[in-house]
Design a protein around this motif. Structure first.
Motif, PDB file in Angstrom:
ATOM      1  N   GLY A  72      18.824  45.811  91.213  1.00  0.00           N
ATOM      2  CA  GLY A  72      18.374  47.138  91.618  1.00  0.00           C
ATOM      3  C   GLY A  72      17.300  47.057  92.693  1.00  0.00           C
ATOM      4  N   LEU A  73      16.388  46.097  92.528  1.00  0.00           N
ATOM      5  CA  LEU A  73      15.329  45.947  93.525  1.00  0.00           C
ATOM      6  C   LEU A  73      15.937  45.536  94.867  1.00  0.00           C
ATOM      7  CD1 LEU A  73      12.720  44.161  91.241  1.00  0.00           C
ATOM      8  CD2 LEU A  73      12.361  46.327  92.435  1.00  0.00           C
ATOM      9  N   ALA A  74      16.893  44.605  94.818  1.00  0.00           N
ATOM     10  CA  ALA A  74      17.534  44.167  96.065  1.00  0.00           C
ATOM     11  C   ALA A  74      18.295  45.317  96.702  1.00  0.00           C
ATOM     12  CB  ALA A  74      18.476  42.998  95.773  1.00  0.00           C
ATOM     13  N   ALA A  75      18.961  46.117  95.878  1.00  0.00           N
ATOM     14  CA  ALA A  75      19.747  47.236  96.408  1.00  0.00           C
ATOM     15  C   ALA A  75      18.828  48.285  97.021  1.00  0.00           C
ATOM     16  CB  ALA A  75      20.579  47.854  95.282  1.00  0.00           C
ATOM     17  N   ALA A  76      17.742  48.611  96.317  1.00  0.00           N
ATOM     18  CA  ALA A  76      16.829  49.627  96.846  1.00  0.00           C
ATOM     19  C   ALA A  76      16.230  49.161  98.158  1.00  0.00           C
ATOM     20  CB  ALA A  76      15.728  49.921  95.830  1.00  0.00           C
ATOM     21  N   HIS A  77      15.936  47.869  98.214  1.00  0.00           N
ATOM     22  CA  HIS A  77      15.332  47.326  99.419  1.00  0.00           C
ATOM     23  C   HIS A  77      16.307  47.360 100.586  1.00  0.00           C
ATOM     24  CE1 HIS A  77      13.464  44.132 101.999  1.00  0.00           C
ATOM     25  NE2 HIS A  77      12.413  44.862 101.689  1.00  0.00           N
ATOM     26  N   SER A  78      17.526  46.894 100.353  1.00  0.00           N
ATOM     27  CA  SER A  78      18.474  46.867 101.470  1.00  0.00           C
ATOM     28  C   SER A  78      18.880  48.282 101.874  1.00  0.00           C
ATOM     29  CB  SER A  78      19.699  46.020 101.130  1.00  0.00           C
ATOM     30  OG  SER A  78      20.443  46.594 100.096  1.00  0.00           O
ATOM     31  N   ALA A  79      18.969  49.186 100.927  1.00  0.00           N
ATOM     32  CA  ALA A  79      19.304  50.572 101.282  1.00  0.00           C
ATOM     33  C   ALA A  79      18.145  51.196 102.044  1.00  0.00           C
ATOM     34  CB  ALA A  79      19.611  51.376 100.019  1.00  0.00           C
ATOM     35  N   ILE A 121      25.233  56.544  94.503  1.00  0.00           N
ATOM     36  CA  ILE A 121      24.459  56.057  93.371  1.00  0.00           C
ATOM     37  C   ILE A 121      24.794  54.597  93.141  1.00  0.00           C
ATOM     38  CG2 ILE A 121      24.048  56.340  90.884  1.00  0.00           C
ATOM     39  CD1 ILE A 121      25.145  59.299  91.431  1.00  0.00           C
ATOM     40  N   VAL A 122      23.768  53.782  92.970  1.00  0.00           N
ATOM     41  CA  VAL A 122      23.990  52.378  92.636  1.00  0.00           C
ATOM     42  C   VAL A 122      23.530  52.174  91.200  1.00  0.00           C
ATOM     43  CG1 VAL A 122      23.381  49.989  93.151  1.00  0.00           C
ATOM     44  CG2 VAL A 122      23.587  51.653  95.022  1.00  0.00           C
ATOM     45  N   THR A 123      24.454  51.749  90.340  1.00  0.00           N
ATOM     46  CA  THR A 123      24.043  51.504  88.961  1.00  0.00           C
ATOM     47  C   THR A 123      23.838  49.998  88.792  1.00  0.00           C
ATOM     48  OG1 THR A 123      26.346  51.390  88.197  1.00  0.00           O
ATOM     49  CG2 THR A 123      25.246  53.508  88.045  1.00  0.00           C
ATOM     50  N   ALA A 124      22.560  49.618  88.772  1.00  0.00           N
ATOM     51  CA  ALA A 124      22.207  48.207  88.549  1.00  0.00           C
ATOM     52  C   ALA A 124      21.625  48.139  87.147  1.00  0.00           C
ATOM     53  CB  ALA A 124      21.191  47.769  89.589  1.00  0.00           C
ATOM     54  N   THR A 125      22.450  48.524  86.189  1.00  0.00           N
ATOM     55  CA  THR A 125      21.956  48.823  84.853  1.00  0.00           C
ATOM     56  C   THR A 125      22.026  47.645  83.891  1.00  0.00           C
ATOM     57  OG1 THR A 125      24.131  49.863  84.611  1.00  0.00           O
ATOM     58  CG2 THR A 125      22.262  51.319  84.898  1.00  0.00           C
ATOM     59  N   GLY A 126      22.367  46.481  84.406  1.00  0.00           N
ATOM     60  CA  GLY A 126      22.290  45.297  83.570  1.00  0.00           C
ATOM     61  C   GLY A 126      23.357  45.222  82.501  1.00  0.00           C
ATOM     62  N   ALA A 127      23.063  44.474  81.483  1.00  0.00           N
ATOM     63  CA  ALA A 127      24.017  44.292  80.402  1.00  0.00           C
ATOM     64  C   ALA A 127      23.261  44.218  79.088  1.00  0.00           C
ATOM     65  CB  ALA A 127      24.835  43.017  80.597  1.00  0.00           C
ATOM     66  N   ALA A 167      26.127  51.323  99.880  1.00  0.00           N
ATOM     67  CA  ALA A 167      25.800  52.693  99.469  1.00  0.00           C
ATOM     68  C   ALA A 167      25.146  53.430 100.620  1.00  0.00           C
ATOM     69  CB  ALA A 167      24.873  52.687  98.254  1.00  0.00           C
ATOM     70  N   ALA A 168      24.229  52.745 101.307  1.00  0.00           N
ATOM     71  CA  ALA A 168      23.560  53.380 102.445  1.00  0.00           C
ATOM     72  C   ALA A 168      24.584  53.719 103.520  1.00  0.00           C
ATOM     73  CB  ALA A 168      22.480  52.454 102.999  1.00  0.00           C
ATOM     74  N   LYS A 169      25.501  52.805 103.733  1.00  0.00           N
ATOM     75  CA  LYS A 169      26.526  53.025 104.760  1.00  0.00           C
ATOM     76  C   LYS A 169      27.377  54.225 104.393  1.00  0.00           C
ATOM     77  CE  LYS A 169      30.006  50.617 107.435  1.00  0.00           C
ATOM     78  NZ  LYS A 169      31.179  49.839 107.028  1.00  0.00           N
ATOM     79  N   PHE A 175      31.548  57.767  94.632  1.00  0.00           N
ATOM     80  CA  PHE A 175      30.139  58.013  94.907  1.00  0.00           C
ATOM     81  C   PHE A 175      29.213  57.149  94.070  1.00  0.00           C
ATOM     82  CE2 PHE A 175      28.717  60.814  91.364  1.00  0.00           C
ATOM     83  CZ  PHE A 175      29.935  61.191  90.817  1.00  0.00           C
ATOM     84  N   VAL A 176      29.794  56.223  93.319  1.00  0.00           N
ATOM     85  CA  VAL A 176      28.974  55.292  92.545  1.00  0.00           C
ATOM     86  C   VAL A 176      29.443  53.877  92.831  1.00  0.00           C
ATOM     87  CG1 VAL A 176      28.227  54.583  90.234  1.00  0.00           C
ATOM     88  CG2 VAL A 176      28.718  56.991  90.696  1.00  0.00           C
ATOM     89  N   VAL A 177      28.484  52.963  93.020  1.00  0.00           N
ATOM     90  CA  VAL A 177      28.814  51.531  93.054  1.00  0.00           C
ATOM     91  C   VAL A 177      27.947  50.849  92.000  1.00  0.00           C
ATOM     92  CG1 VAL A 177      29.470  51.437  95.479  1.00  0.00           C
ATOM     93  CG2 VAL A 177      27.113  51.026  94.855  1.00  0.00           C
ATOM     94  N   THR A 178      28.504  49.791  91.450  1.00  0.00           N
ATOM     95  CA  THR A 178      27.724  49.046  90.460  1.00  0.00           C
ATOM     96  C   THR A 178      27.240  47.761  91.100  1.00  0.00           C
ATOM     97  OG1 THR A 178      29.594  49.596  89.123  1.00  0.00           O
ATOM     98  CG2 THR A 178      27.776  48.594  88.003  1.00  0.00           C
ATOM     99  N   ALA A 179      26.153  47.231  90.566  1.00  0.00           N
ATOM    100  CA  ALA A 179      25.604  46.015  91.166  1.00  0.00           C
ATOM    101  C   ALA A 179      25.026  45.111  90.090  1.00  0.00           C
ATOM    102  CB  ALA A 179      24.524  46.367  92.179  1.00  0.00           C
ATOM    103  N   GLY A 180      25.150  43.833  90.338  1.00  0.00           N
ATOM    104  CA  GLY A 180      24.450  42.865  89.498  1.00  0.00           C
ATOM    105  C   GLY A 180      25.182  42.575  88.203  1.00  0.00           C
ATOM    106  N   VAL A 181      24.411  42.390  87.160  1.00  0.00           N
ATOM    107  CA  VAL A 181      25.017  42.060  85.863  1.00  0.00           C
ATOM    108  C   VAL A 181      25.906  43.209  85.403  1.00  0.00           C
ATOM    109  CG1 VAL A 181      24.543  41.432  83.475  1.00  0.00           C
ATOM    110  CG2 VAL A 181      23.033  40.643  85.277  1.00  0.00           C
ATOM    111  N   ALA A 182      25.524  44.424  85.745  1.00  0.00           N
ATOM    112  CA  ALA A 182      26.335  45.589  85.376  1.00  0.00           C
ATOM    113  C   ALA A 182      27.719  45.506  85.984  1.00  0.00           C
ATOM    114  CB  ALA A 182      25.651  46.877  85.823  1.00  0.00           C
ATOM    115  N   ASN A 183      27.833  44.728  87.048  1.00  0.00           N
ATOM    116  CA  ASN A 183      29.099  44.572  87.736  1.00  0.00           C
ATOM    117  C   ASN A 183      29.835  43.322  87.246  1.00  0.00           C
ATOM    118  OD1 ASN A 183      31.002  45.431  89.521  1.00  0.00           O
ATOM    119  ND2 ASN A 183      29.981  44.645  91.346  1.00  0.00           N
ATOM    120  N   GLY A 184      29.300  42.687  86.226  1.00  0.00           N
ATOM    121  CA  GLY A 184      29.984  41.536  85.650  1.00  0.00           C
ATOM    122  C   GLY A 184      29.533  40.197  86.197  1.00  0.00           C
ATOM    123  N   HIS A 185      28.476  40.183  87.021  1.00  0.00           N
ATOM    124  CA  HIS A 185      27.976  38.897  87.517  1.00  0.00           C
ATOM    125  C   HIS A 185      26.887  38.404  86.576  1.00  0.00           C
ATOM    126  CE1 HIS A 185      30.171  39.460  91.185  1.00  0.00           C
ATOM    127  NE2 HIS A 185      29.621  40.645  91.356  1.00  0.00           N
TER     128      HIS A 185
END
Lengths: 109, 1003, 414
Positions: free
Chosen positions: B180-187, B281-287, B481-483, B454-464
């Motif tokens: 989430g921090l990486a996503a917020a930063h890059s966005a 919306i980016v859901t970096a909501t973990g696992a 998401a920004a794009k 309108f939603v992308v998932t990121a990180g562990v929430a995305n299965g990584h």
């Protein structure tokens, strides 16, 4: 929680600023019409699971009515347009066809 | 036992002690603790009792997914039940009690259910309590209800305040871990307006506990640097203690911010609801870690492996002195390593896999920790606390091969991505068999207004699961998401992450694989609702095979944690029972909120007086100061009567009627609708709106008009005045003002848009007073300025002028049947005018009267009232109002409808007056009884009362009603029912009871 | 089917519950049935049940595109009452309520019918009149209701705030034997009974077409192949328009979202069901301890089974005002469904323009309470061709202007 672009005042309105006003393009039948025509005007509705045309009023905004082409199954909005028309404009119809080829609704397609 | 470690946890400030109480015991913790960590530090492992069997429950997790640690928090008006101890930050003076037990947590009579658990499998209540029938209501259900519920019901009013924020962002990122921090930063780097929310009080998620390295720094440093960078970006808003609660259509997100729960002494609202529109919306909501299903996995002391190390690292708390780790994956080894390094005992790591290799396994072995492959836990020993485990072969049926004593079992069955926000608007999942998890299907995101995702998932929430991918994914998600929101980022390098090499997990859905029924009926899936593996198997056996049936039948996943720990294990168990593949079984529906949110914050500021807007007239303060007994009429409050001391309301009403008819009454009529209809086509338009002709109303004259719906039913009534050549003023009922205005606009904008007509709702621009009674003209002449004589201003005409110096429009109209003037003045002068009338009228006996006196007087005159005589099913012809329907008009709204067969039926009930034989007042709503019963055995009826009052003028009860062939049955006596079974007789009479020829209003 | 009872549970407890049989069979469809009911929700299953129970018609298939009871039956707020104003409404809802009284015994499945009372609050003068009128009508219809004072309301519901500054409670219409039931159990109980009568409940089977010949129905096409029938009942609620269109006729209904929510469970604090129509909200407490809350429908045609959040806000606001103690409870879950609403907001139980096709729809927000009465009436209509309970609810009433309008006395028809 819809958002719809009000074609009258240009505001991209939140659903909470709007009031849903039922099916669009109803043909009014009055004195002298048959029972069937009058019944259909008053009660028969498309109620589609898919492309739909409906009326909205920008109550907490410019106060004007407008029409929207929207999918009732996914809430995708194909476009909004003026209420002072008997038929969706060609541009709206084309926008729908681009997403839902082969659509039809009442007499429109 | 659970204790505080020598080393402080990351989040805890050992220099700042905090006092709190739990079940009356005074305990101490530190600033930075959660209630959970503080209780553990005080060796309070058992914190509650389960719902059904009242088994002892201890904390299982360290975050919002906690199912067991629920307490009653606070007291009096801060009392709140079902508070999660893992998400309650400790503060000085906190007071909590455990739930769902009696008489105490340690000794709960409800535990008897455990001993009868074999008689209480899933769904047992559907199969019993059937006979005898009356027992359900009087015995069984009260017992069940008494046993139900967890926390106590609050008693006092909530005096905290709550607020709503509305905000819009280009990109909303939910989750403040590294993705989430990486996503917020890059966005944010792309220039988009970004909001980042994190539900806990701390940034960094798992990474700041498990400490991989990122860009050559420790995760902790990377997180701190990134947070700093975000705080410095003016287009980025970041919030802690804010949970992304739900995703709704068209990019609407609810975020729930808890402002003062951790510091109740602070001022300001307690909670804030963010109502956000986001383009992406980016859901970096973990696992969330999954438990393993083995017998006794619900005994306090069995805790999720990652939670155990969270307590150690974040809070400096050791859950147990001797911890056995049981796992099917490498990640749980981190817990063993962490505890060992903190000086705690790890008797063994029980790994269900037949073999495994990886950096963490090597490290654990190097620390001297015993690792057993191919083994499982047959059962856990202990009652209120773990005392040991019995080992078995994972491939077997549970024969015990060894017992190990311990006071904590750290379990891990793998990780389940948090997919709730992705799923709320229809995002779909795919089953990743290799990682044994459901994760978002990127091909099937939730779709927005434009039909695109309108939603992308990121990180562990995305299965990584590995840092390198997690952080790269977050970075990429922020950019994409920004794009999608229209912001293109310049080229940049994703952060690089590194952590230990791990091997694959092996899905283990039951431990041991061949566990007997005895073991399966003690292997818990849902800790709060007490659902075991055997229950889900029973559901499948009984044909409740769909995942939704199994859920509802067993109640798995329906507790306050909504299945966060039980969903996947439950559906895997179901799949196995059905011999089906997990993805074919599917999941249940994810619904907001992610975790429960307070009702108060949903209600916001609209409470008490502000619950709805209050509409007041310019004279309202006078009414309030003079004994007004108010009735709500829409959002207005109108005086029902003005009650003097010593009077009942009924007395006041009678006094007002008598005084108005004998001397002079004043009514605040400001709330009635006033619509100006103007334009070259206004007359034509009003001819369509009303049943009467309005286009031929002469300038200066007034006409009573009726409006019907297109369905033919009477909708509103009121007096229309012709102001000038192209201007009419239409009065409506109070409730009709906005409604009729909207009705008119609808027709003008959507049907007859080429007609030149404008409508303005001037209801609030004019104050209006009805001056009524034999002395009405006298008081106006005393005010002076206008000729209001019968010759100059006859009945049903209006005139402009000044009265007593006030600009006034005077309508000579009457609803009471007395000499009556309704006078409109500009609203700003309304109060002064009212005061002037009262002063001038004092010598003439002026008194205000309210709505009830108004109703009685009009009823004495046989005038109908919208809402009394009408109920949405009545047409003008029913009310003897044919005279108001123009025969000359080809069309008007409602005309065609009234031609339908049922509307023209001569058997429709018609309006008449009713006089009781004994002079009493017929009860409101009474029906006139007819002979016999209908096909459904109901008594036949031939009429009903529409208005009924005690008339102080006639000193008897009077009523109006609709009666079958009423007008043809004058003089006949019919019977009306009363609710006590008796009847009252009434004679059918003319509906006009008073001044039949209308002389008094014409003087 | 093996009888359910406490003895059976005790017996099975010592056999690890291995003796419990499937509650309903999972058959493949036959080629033809006497009657096909489309829709295995409460109404559809109740119709099938009464066809069998009352008329011995058991060669019946109930076809369901999802899982049985998975539509509105599985997601409503479980209120049961019959205090309706119009004769025809009161008749069918009271029939339903009285069947709920004995449903657990009739089906040998505990549906937990709890007659704990329903109060409709009067908070304006016009509501007082409307409910007093309803009380009078009910007395003649054989429906036991009473008008009660604000003090009596407070006695029955101690947690209510009757002195709210905006809309003080002025009294209420009380039906002592209204209440709630466990909604899933109703569907499951009927399904088990139907299955036991030899009827086929065919789930995960979607009707893709309706076949007619010379104006009469001959069968349906489904995702499991064609199935023939002599009579067809359409009982699919929000999807009624979609299904009717396949048979070549339209229905005067619109499908909109209806939402509800629950709080976390707490110890018992409320025994009665309360409906506050002026402020648009109603609440009861489930046997599990959750406060079950609902309001009116959302405003526009919507098949997503999701609603808009501002309706939840309005409903919660209204109930916090009426029951201040819930302010410090938390909303646990919110959900939505699709309800079909007619032009007079009363249901349609009717023959259709196609011979042999019957339709049951349009229950709007008031469907759950009607289930057994609707099933009973529909079965009568389908078996005999007419029924006094369905007479007024025919789909042709709109043409004549003969509406059944309940909005008079209740703002939100639930």
């Amino acid at each position: 929680m819809l958002t719809l672009h009000c074609p009258n005042c240009g505001v991209h309105a939140d659903e909470t600023d709007l009031h849903a006003e039922g099916e669009a393009h109803l043909k009014r039948f009055a004195s002298g019409s048959s029972d069937d025509d009058f019944h259909d005007y008053m009660f028969q509705r498309q109620n589609p699971k898919g492309v739909h045309f409906e009326r909205w009023k920008h109550v907490y905004g410019c106060g004007k009515y407008f029409l929207a082409a929207r999918c009732t199954a996914t809430l995708e909005v194909f476009g909004t347009y003026s209420a002072q028309t008997h038929e969706p404009p060609q541009a709206i119809k084309d926008a729908i066809t681009a997403k839902r080829p082969g659509w039809s609704w009442g007499d429109f397609s | 036992m659970s204790t505080r470690l020598a080393n402080a946890g990351r989040l805890v400030n050992k220099n700042k002690a905090v006092s709190f109480t739990f079940n009356g015991k005074n305990l101490r913790g530190f600033d930075g603790d959660t209630l959970a960590s503080a209780l553990l530090a005080n060796d309070q492992m058992m914190v509650g009792r389960s719902f059904k069997y009242h088994r002892p429950r201890g904390v299982v997790a360290s975050g919002a997914e906690e199912p067991n640690g629920l307490v009653n928090l606070g007291k009096d008006n801060t009392f709140e039940p079902n508070q999660r101890i893992t998400t309650t930050e400790l503060f000085d003076g906190l007071t909590a009690t455990s739930q769902n037990h009696w008489p105490s947590l340690e000794f709960d009579v409800g535990v008897i259910n455990t001993y009868f658990s074999r008689f209480m499998p899933a769904g047992f209540y559907y199969k019993m309590f059937i006979h005898p029938r009356p027992f359900w209501k009087h015995i069984y259900e009260p017992m069940i209800r008494q046993a139900a519920g967890l926390g106590k019901a609050p008693k006092d009013r909530d005096t905290d305040t709550y607020e709503h924020f509305n905000a819009s962002f280009d990109v909303m990122v939910v989750g403040g871990g590294i993705a989430g921090l990486a996503a917020a930063h890059s966005a944010g780097q792309s220039g988009a307006r970004v909001m980042l929310v994190e539900q806990t009080a701390d940034w960094g998620g798992r990474a700041v506990v498990d400490m991989p390295s990122i860009d050559g720094k420790t995760a902790q440093d990377w997180v701190a640097d990134t947070v700093q960078a975000l705080e410095n970006m003016p287009n980025v808003t970041i919030r802690l203690r804010t949970q992304g609660s739900g995703v709704y259509d068209h990019g609407y997100v609810l975020a729930y911010e808890r402002l003062t729960d951790h510091a109740p002494e602070n001022d300001g609202p307690r909670h804030r609801l963010w109502r956000i529109r986001a383009k992406q919306i980016v859901t970096a909501t973990g696992a969330i870690e999954r438990p393993l299903s083995f017998a006794g996995n619900d005994i306090p002391g069995v805790v999720l492996a990652a939670a155990v190390r969270d307590y150690a690292i974040n809070f400096g708390v050791s859950v147990g002195d001797r911890t056995v780790v049981v796992t099917n994956n490498d990640d749980a080894y981190r817990t063993a390593i962490t505890l060992k390094k903190a000086g705690l005992d790890i008797p063994a790591i029980i790994d269900a896999r037949t073999s495994a290799e990886g950096d963490l396994i090597d490290e654990a072995k190097a620390l001297g920790i015993r690792v057993e492959f191919g083994k499982g836990i047959a059962k856990v020993k202990g009652g209120k606390r773990v005392t040991g485990v019995a080992l078995c072969n994972q491939a077997g049926e549970g024969a015990v091969i060894e017992e190990i004593s311990c006071d904590c079992v750290a379990m891990s069955g793998g990780w389940s991505p948090v997919v709730h926000l992705w799923s709320h608007c229809g995002g779909k999942l795919i089953w990743d068999a290799d990682q044994a998890m459901f994760r978002p299907d990127p091909e099937k995101p939730p779709l927005g207004a434009d039909g695109a995702g309108f939603v992308v998932t990121a990180g562990v929430a995305n299965g990584h699961l590995f840092t390198a991918e997690v952080i790269a994914d977050g970075f990429a998600a922020g950019r994409s998401a920004a794009k999608a929101a229209g912001f293109k980022a310049k080229a940049a390098q994703a952060p690089m992450g590194e952590d230990a090499h791990e091997g694959p997990l092996a899905p283990v859905w039951l431990m041991p694989q061949g566990a007997s029924h005895a073991l399966r009926s003690k292997a818990w899936l849902d800790f709060q609702n007490d659902v075991k593996v055997s229950d889900v198997q029973l559901a499948a056996q009984e044909g409740y095979e769909s995942v939704e049936h199994a859920k509802r039948y067993t109640t798995i996943g329906m507790a306050t944690d909504q299945g966060k720990l039980s969903n996947i294990n439950g559906l895997a168990t179901l799949a196995k029972s059905l011999n089906a593949e997990i993805p074919n079984v599917g999941t249940t529906t994810f619904r907001p909120p992610y975790t429960p949110i307070s009702m108060s914050v949903i209600a916001g500021v609209a409470k008490n007086e502000l619950f709805q807007p209050i509409r007041k007239t310019p004279m309202s303060d006078w009414h309030t100061a003079n004994g007004a007994d108010y009735e709500p009429v829409g959002q207005w409050r109108r005086p029902y009567a003005y009650v003097r001391s010593g009077e009942t309301v009924h007395d006041a009403v009678n006094r007002e009627v008598v005084n108005t008819r004998e001397k002079l009454g004043l009514l605040d009529a400001s709330t009635l609708g006033k619509l100006v209809v103007k334009g070259p086509d206004a007359g034509k338009f009003l001819d369509m709106m009303y049943t009467n002709m309005m286009s031929n109303l002469a300038v200066g004259k007034c006409r009573y008009g009726l409006m019907c719906s297109e369905n033919g039913f009477l909708s509103d009534d009121g007096v229309v005045a012709r102001i000038d050549e192209d201007t009419w003023l239409c009065h409506t009922t109070t409730g009709g003002a906005e409604r009729i205005h909207a009705w008119m606009e609808d027709w003008l904008q959507c049907e007859w848009w080429d007609w030149k007509v404008y409508v303005a709702n001037v209801t609030e621009q004019w104050a209006q007073v009805a001056v009524v009674g034999p002395n009405a003209r006298k008081v106006l002449e005393k005010l002076g300025g206008m000729d209001v004589s019968k010759e100059t201003l006859p009945f049903m005409q209006w005139a402009d002028g000044t009265l007593g110096g006030f600009d006034a429009r005077v309508y000579r109209i009457s609803f009471s049947g007395e000499l009556s003037y309704e006078i409109a003045v500009p609203a700003s002068q309304g109060r002064a005018f009212w005061d002037a009338l009262l002063a001038a009228g004092e010598e003439f006996g002026a008194m205000p009267y309210g709505t009830e006196a108004l109703h009685i007087m009009r009823a004495e005159k046989g005038f109908i009232m919208i809402g009394d005589e009408t109920d949405g099913t009545v047409i003008p012809q029913d009310l003897n109002l044919q005279w108001a329907i123009s025969k000359k008009k080809e069309d008007f709204l409602g005309k065609r409808a009234q031609e339908r067969s049922h509307m023209a039926d001569p058997n429709r009930w018609k309006l008449v007056g009713l006089e009781t034989v004994d002079g009493s007042v017929i009860p409101d709503g009474a029906y006139a009884i007819a002979e016999g019963t209908n096909a459904n055995g109901q008594r036949n009826t031939q009429g009903r009362v529409t208005s009924t009052y005690y008339s102080p003028t006639l000193k008897r009860g009077i009523a109006m009603g609709l009666v079958l062939h009423g007008p043809d049955r004058m003089g006949e006596v019919i019977e009306f029912n009363k609710v006590d079974g008796t009847t009252v007789q009434a004679k059918i009479v003319d509906q006009v009871f008073y001044d039949k020829d209308g002389e008094k209003q014409n003087v | 089917m093996k009888k359910y009872s406490a003895f059976a549970i005790a017996r099975e407890a010592f056999r690890q519950h291995t003796g419990w049989e499937r509650a309903w069979a999972r058959p493949e469809p036959k080629k033809k049935y006497d009657v096909i009911i489309v829709g295995a929700g409460g109404h559809g299953l109740a119709t099938a049940y009464h066809l069998g129970k009352n008329y011995g018609i058991t060669n019946v298939a109930v076809i369901e595109k999802g899982w049985l009871g998975g539509g509105n039956t599985g997601r409503n707020t479980t209120i049961i009452r019959s205090n309706y104003l119009q004769d025809s409404s009161a008749a069918i809802y009271e029939k339903a309520r009285s069947l709920y009284e004995t449903m657990s015994q009739d089906l040998n499945y505990n549906v937990m019918f709890s007659p704990r009372g329903v109060i409709m609050l009067a908070q304006t003068q016009s509501e007082i009149r409307g409910y007093q009128r309803t009380a009078h009508a009910n007395a003649l219809q054989g429906v036991k209701t009473e008008w009660i004072s604000p003090q009596r309301v407070k006695e029955l519901v101690p947690i209510m705030n009757i002195d709210g500054p905006r809309y003080p409670v002025l009294g209420g219409l009380y039906q002592a034997r209204g209440g709630t039931a466990r909604h899933d159990a109703v569907a499951w109980g009927y399904a088990r009974a139907c299955s036991d009568m030899g009827m086929d409940i065919i789930q995960q089977c979607e009707v893709t077409g309706v076949r007619t010949n010379a104006g009469k129905v001959v069968g349906v096409d489904t995702t499991k192949g064609p199935i023939d029938c002599d009579k067809l009942g359409m009982v699919v609620a929000g999807h009624a328009s979609v299904l009717a269109q396949k048979a070549g006729f339209r229905l005067p209904i619109e499908s909109v979202a209806l939402q509800a929510l629950v709080s976390e469970p707490i110890k018992p604090c409320m025994d009665v069901v309360v409906m506050a129509n002026t402020v648009h909200g109603y609440m009861s407490q489930s046997d599990k301890g959750e406060m079950v809350i609902g309001g009116g429908t959302d405003g526009y045609n919507n098949y997503t089974q999701r609603g808009s959040f501002h309706h939840i806000e309005e409903t919660v606001r209204a109930l916090v005002e009426t029951f201040p103690m819930i302010a410090r409870l938390k909303m646990l879950r919110q959900w939505g469904g699709i309800v079909d609403v007619t032009g007079d907001r009363s249901p349609i139980l009717s023959k259709t323009p196609v011979e042999g096709i019957f339709v049951n729809c349009g229950w709007g927000t008031g469907g759950f309470k009607a289930i057994p009465g609707s099933g009973w009436a529909m079965a009568e209509l389908m078996a005999k061709g007419q029924s006094p309970l369905t007479e007024e609810f025919n789909m042709f009433r709109f043409r004549e202007g003969k509406f059944i309008d309940e909005s008079v006395a209740a703002g939100v028809a639930h």
